[in-house]
Motif scaffolding. Structure first.
Motif: not given
Length: 365
Positions: A244-247, A294-298, A309-317, A333-342
């Motif tokens: 679900d995440t990366v560091v 892993f899709g993210y937004a600041d 939305w940004l995090a999800e679609n940055r992984a999708r594209v 291809i396994i996608t996750h998105h974290q929004g700005d939580v992580v």
């Protein structure tokens, strides 16, 4: 009549500021946060007209108050509107119009629109945590004068209401206490066509203001990750991988790919295409491996919903790019998105959190 030298110079400064602002805005605005600010100011003025000779401070001092609302286009150029109230009053010197020591006073409201150039950031380089800044500003101003009082009015001289338009230029110093509040000191020279004081003899009417006040800024400090539009990014490697995440921690590694995006964008930039191609080639050469995306937004910009939305679609594209352009099977291809939580990158590099971090690894890792 030929315009005075200082008026010509003011016009040149204003034109230069305008052109610099347009160039800077086009080059950099897309990569920076919005940054609004407002200011409340108060201080003194020194007036120079036909009847009031500028420089005789003890005779010509009045008081001023102002409020302004501004927008920082980038760390170098700002735009702001300011409205001032000036109480201009003095005892006159000896002139052809009135006897010396005649009491003279009137009210003047002066709205203006200004372009400000941050000299400190330009010549010393931008620093996100810089507390002090000196700026040069200039613009156009109007002056609405009314209620001439004192000795002039008592003798029936020059009781008037006037509206004139002119120029202003000056220096502004800002000391930031924190991200929200700061101290501002502003010195400005304002010049208007003749008749501001009700007397017309072919000269210019002008005054100098020195004001001090407070600034309130909205939003977090700007951070720059561009050099006139060109991305400057620092690659790092994923050292801990979960479903679900990366560091993110150290230097670049062959099976880790960080794809960076512009603020509030999901479009793959030309500068990032080579990373996707390298990832695709690595996966083709290692058909047993899969990629975790892993899709993210600041968390410095946008709302929680927008960032999700940004995090999800940055992984999708990027997923669609691997499938449609490079033929990578969707099952790999396994996608996750974290929004700005992580936030995989540290606070001082928050712009890098506008990213999709891709880890090519074994399925059970």
């Amino acid at each position: 009549m030929k315009a005075p030298y200082y008026i010509v110079m003011m016009k040149k400064i204003l034109l230069w500021l305008l052109l610099s602002g347009i160039f800077s805005a086009v080059s950099m605005a897309q990569n920076l946060q919005d940054r609004w600010f407002c200011q409340i100011l108060g201080g003194l003025n020194n007036t120079g007209t036909e009847t009031l000779s500028m420089g005789h401070f003890k005779n010509n001092i009045g008081y001023s108050a102002g409020v302004s609302l501004g927008y920082m286009i980038n760390p170098y150029i700002s735009l702001y509107a300011q409205s001032e109230f000036n109480r201009l009053h003095s005892k006159t010197l000896s002139t052809d119009y009135v006897a010396p020591n005649t009491y003279f006073a009137f009210n003047c409201v002066e709205p203006s629109f200004n372009l400000s150039w941050n000299l400190t950031n330009t010549f010393l380089g931008y620093k996100e945590d810089r507390r002090n800044a000196l700026s040069l500003f200039g613009g156009g101003a109007g002056a609405f004068a009314s209620k001439l009082v004192g000795g002039f009015a008592e003798k029936g001289y020059f009781s008037h209401n006037e509206t004139v338009y002119g120029y202003r230029a000056g220096l502004e110093y800002v000391h930031h206490f924190n991200d929200g509040w700061g101290l501002v000191v502003q010195g400005v020279f304002q010049s208007f066509p003749d008749k501001l004081d009700g007397i017309t003899n072919g000269g210019m009417d002008s005054h100098v203001n020195l004001m001090i006040g407070i600034r309130k800024s909205f939003g977090k400090r700007m951070a720059v990750n561009t050099v006139w539009g060109e991305p400057v990014v620092r690659e790092r490697v994923v050292t801990e991988v979960r479903r679900d995440t990366v560091v993110v921690d150290r230097v670049e590694d062959k099976d880790t790919y960080a794809i960076f995006f512009e603020i509030d964008k999901i479009i793959i930039r030309d500068s990032q295409v080579s990373k996707i191609q390298a990832m695709a080639n690595y996966m083709k050469a290692n058909p047993e491996k899969v990629v975790f995306m892993f899709g993210y937004a600041d968390d410095n910009t946008g709302t929680k919903a927008r960032n999700a939305w940004l995090a999800e679609n940055r992984a999708r594209v990027i997923k669609e790019e691997l499938m449609n352009k490079y033929g990578i099977d969707e099952s790999r291809i396994i996608t996750h998105h974290q929004g700005d939580v992580v936030q995989p990158y540290p606070e001082e590099e928050f712009w890098n959190n506008r990213a999709t971090v891709c880890v090519v690894t074994d399925l059970e890792r």
